[in-house]
Design a protein around this motif. Structure first.
Motif, PDB file in Angstrom:
ATOM      1  N   LEU A 170       0.853  -1.184   0.000  1.00  0.00           N
ATOM      2  CA  LEU A 170       0.000   0.000   0.000  1.00  0.00           C
ATOM      3  C   LEU A 170       0.890   1.235   0.000  1.00  0.00           C
ATOM      4  CD1 LEU A 170      -2.704   1.571   0.459  1.00  0.00           C
ATOM      5  CD2 LEU A 170      -2.290   1.270   2.919  1.00  0.00           C
ATOM      6  N   VAL A 171       0.657   2.129  -0.947  1.00  0.00           N
ATOM      7  CA  VAL A 171       1.382   3.390  -1.014  1.00  0.00           C
ATOM      8  C   VAL A 171       0.411   4.500  -0.648  1.00  0.00           C
ATOM      9  CG1 VAL A 171       2.781   4.931  -2.434  1.00  0.00           C
ATOM     10  CG2 VAL A 171       2.848   2.456  -2.854  1.00  0.00           C
ATOM     11  N   ILE A 172       0.761   5.255   0.393  1.00  0.00           N
ATOM     12  CA  ILE A 172      -0.086   6.361   0.843  1.00  0.00           C
ATOM     13  C   ILE A 172       0.601   7.675   0.498  1.00  0.00           C
ATOM     14  CG2 ILE A 172      -1.155   7.497   2.826  1.00  0.00           C
ATOM     15  CD1 ILE A 172      -1.318   4.798   4.202  1.00  0.00           C
TER      16      ILE A 172
ATOM     17  N   HIS B  37       5.964  11.339  -6.203  1.00  0.00           N
ATOM     18  CA  HIS B  37       6.853  10.240  -5.792  1.00  0.00           C
ATOM     19  C   HIS B  37       6.039   9.019  -5.376  1.00  0.00           C
ATOM     20  CE1 HIS B  37      10.872  12.099  -5.885  1.00  0.00           C
ATOM     21  NE2 HIS B  37      10.254  13.233  -5.569  1.00  0.00           N
ATOM     22  N   SER B  38       4.951   9.237  -4.640  1.00  0.00           N
ATOM     23  CA  SER B  38       4.098   8.112  -4.246  1.00  0.00           C
ATOM     24  C   SER B  38       3.486   7.452  -5.470  1.00  0.00           C
ATOM     25  CB  SER B  38       2.988   8.601  -3.301  1.00  0.00           C
ATOM     26  OG  SER B  38       3.525   9.053  -2.078  1.00  0.00           O
ATOM     27  N   ALA B  39       3.010   8.265  -6.407  1.00  0.00           N
ATOM     28  CA  ALA B  39       2.416   7.711  -7.628  1.00  0.00           C
ATOM     29  C   ALA B  39       3.443   6.907  -8.420  1.00  0.00           C
ATOM     30  CB  ALA B  39       1.845   8.842  -8.480  1.00  0.00           C
TER      31      ALA B  39
ATOM     32  N   ARG C 141      -1.342  -0.864  -4.330  1.00  0.00           N
ATOM     33  CA  ARG C 141      -2.501   0.005  -4.234  1.00  0.00           C
ATOM     34  C   ARG C 141      -2.028   1.397  -3.838  1.00  0.00           C
ATOM     35  NH1 ARG C 141      -7.010  -0.046   0.612  1.00  0.00           N
ATOM     36  NH2 ARG C 141      -8.153   1.816  -0.076  1.00  0.00           N
ATOM     37  N   LEU C 142      -2.546   2.419  -4.502  1.00  0.00           N
ATOM     38  CA  LEU C 142      -2.209   3.804  -4.180  1.00  0.00           C
ATOM     39  C   LEU C 142      -3.410   4.475  -3.529  1.00  0.00           C
ATOM     40  CD1 LEU C 142      -0.408   6.359  -4.355  1.00  0.00           C
ATOM     41  CD2 LEU C 142      -1.368   6.745  -6.641  1.00  0.00           C
ATOM     42  N   ALA C 143      -3.190   5.064  -2.354  1.00  0.00           N
ATOM     43  CA  ALA C 143      -4.222   5.847  -1.669  1.00  0.00           C
ATOM     44  C   ALA C 143      -3.699   7.269  -1.520  1.00  0.00           C
ATOM     45  CB  ALA C 143      -4.536   5.248  -0.304  1.00  0.00           C
TER      46      ALA C 143
ATOM     47  N   GLU D  56      -7.284   3.417   9.296  1.00  0.00           N
ATOM     48  CA  GLU D  56      -8.164   2.522   8.544  1.00  0.00           C
ATOM     49  C   GLU D  56      -7.428   1.885   7.372  1.00  0.00           C
ATOM     50  OE1 GLU D  56     -11.206   0.245   7.172  1.00  0.00           O
ATOM     51  OE2 GLU D  56     -10.969   1.228   9.129  1.00  0.00           O
ATOM     52  N   LEU D  57      -6.617   2.657   6.666  1.00  0.00           N
ATOM     53  CA  LEU D  57      -5.853   2.118   5.538  1.00  0.00           C
ATOM     54  C   LEU D  57      -4.869   1.053   5.997  1.00  0.00           C
ATOM     55  CD1 LEU D  57      -5.167   5.412   3.544  1.00  0.00           C
ATOM     56  CD2 LEU D  57      -6.563   3.474   2.770  1.00  0.00           C
ATOM     57  N   LEU D  58      -4.218   1.274   7.130  1.00  0.00           N
ATOM     58  CA  LEU D  58      -3.252   0.288   7.629  1.00  0.00           C
ATOM     59  C   LEU D  58      -3.952  -0.970   8.121  1.00  0.00           C
ATOM     60  CD1 LEU D  58      -0.580   2.508   9.421  1.00  0.00           C
ATOM     61  CD2 LEU D  58      -0.584   1.597   7.089  1.00  0.00           C
ATOM     62  N   HIS D  59      -5.118  -0.832   8.723  1.00  0.00           N
ATOM     63  CA  HIS D  59      -5.885  -2.018   9.104  1.00  0.00           C
ATOM     64  C   HIS D  59      -6.253  -2.831   7.863  1.00  0.00           C
ATOM     65  CE1 HIS D  59      -6.407  -1.729  13.430  1.00  0.00           C
ATOM     66  NE2 HIS D  59      -6.670  -0.435  13.315  1.00  0.00           N
TER      67      HIS D  59
END
Length: 342
Positions: A278-280, A292-294, A304-306, A325-328
């Motif tokens: 997961l990339v936040i 950079h995240s993208a 997955r990109l958030a 929530e994203l980390l869960h």
């Protein structure tokens, strides 16, 4: 990358950065030696029990402070890696949230928080990757692991993936990369070149007396205040961010700056495709721009990109409920039974 004179135009970027910081490293070596001499005695190499706090010994003998939260019998351990200028208290909200369902390990990078500095030669991203390996070996000797890194902590995770790819897919089952980069960060986002030249001159002329240390730290805190958030946050949260840096030795922080200007961990990204990733990103991050995240998400197979709106670099503190929530979700995905094709 933006680098201004007087570093020259005909010398490769990496060489210019190394030359610019060589005199700084020389002037700081005495302080680093005194810091190392005053560090706590090195503990014996051993795996950690279920203590709330302990020390891990890095490969070169530097003691690293570690905290352990949550149920020691939980089926997964989440290891949280903080970023530059901070310590493991940065994860205040996430530690409490994740500890309800997982064992949570947080630690201070060398030169940060309650970990020792060691020599200046060890203040680089590859060494931080080695340090993370020591934390996993000693604090998480068995069971699945989800690694989460913010900013420089994410770079340490990528350094580990580059050094120990065999861990990803077996021991490490998930990775979260929060507002970080795999390629060189624009010099203006880390420190404007004009300011960098002034800082270098100040360090050289003032020789890092206690007065200059306080002045440089206060200047860094003022910059951090403007770069941390994109939305209104309570004053207590701003003060918390400022407090995070106050125990960190200035000479260690300055020595790490060239690492961001010459960063390249893109070779590690395919390795992360072996685990749930997961990339936040934060859409108003002025420290490490969201591009950079993208870019990381594009290069990691299946990532997955958030992208969090109205957010700055310190998004885990700015929007903790969203990040929690994203980390869960990441932990649930990473630990779900794998379906193998017939």
């Amino acid at each position: 990358m933006v680098i201004s004179p007087p570093w020259g135009a005909q010398v490769p970027v990496g060489a210019r950065v190394r030359m610019a910081f060589r005199r700084v490293r020389e002037s700081l070596s005495g302080l680093a030696l005194r810091a190392a001499e005053s560090a706590p005695a090195q503990p014996a190499r051993e795996t950690l029990a279920d203590a709330d706090a302990a020390l891990v010994t890095a490969a070169d003998g530097v003691p690293l402070h570690v905290d352990v939260d949550g149920d020691p019998g939980a089926p997964v351990t989440v290891v949280l890696c903080h970023g530059y200028l901070a310590d493991n208290n940065f994860w205040h909200f996430q530690r409490a949230s994740l500890a309800c369902h997982a064992r949570v390990v947080t630690y201070d990078h060398r030169g940060h928080g309650r970990s020792a500095v060691g020599g200046l030669d060890g203040l680089n991203l590859d060494q931080l990757g080695n340090d993370l390996a020591a934390v996993l070996d000693q604090a998480v000797p068995e069971g699945p692991i989800v690694l989460v890194g913010h900013s420089m902590g994410g770079m340490a995770v990528m350094a580990l993936a580059e050094q120990r790819p065999e861990l990803f897919g077996d021991r490490v089952v998930g990775v979260g990369l929060v507002t970080t980069a795999a390629a060189p960060v624009n010099g203006r986002a880390v420190l404007p070149p004009e300011a960098a030249n002034l800082v270098l001159a100040a360090i050289d002329r003032l020789r890092l007396t206690s007065v200059s240390c306080r002045a440089l730290r206060n200047a860094a805190l003022a910059v951090a205040r403007g770069c941390a958030f994109a939305s209104r946050v309570p004053p207590s949260v701003v003060d918390f961010v400022l407090q995070l840096t106050r125990s960190n030795p200035v000479h260690a922080l300055v020595a790490l700056i060239p690492e961001f200007l010459t960063l390249d961990k893109r070779a590690a990204l395919p390795v992360l495709g072996n685990v749930a990733t997961l990339v936040i990103g934060a859409d108003h991050d002025v420290t490490i721009p969201p591009e950079h995240s993208a870019a990381i998400a594009r290069e990691v197979p299946g990532a997955r990109l958030a992208m969090i709106p109205n957010a700055g670099h310190m998004v885990p503190l700015e929007h903790p409920a969203i990040v929690d929530e994203l980390l869960h979700q990441l932990v649930a995905l990473a630990t779900a039974p794998r379906v193998h094709p017939a």
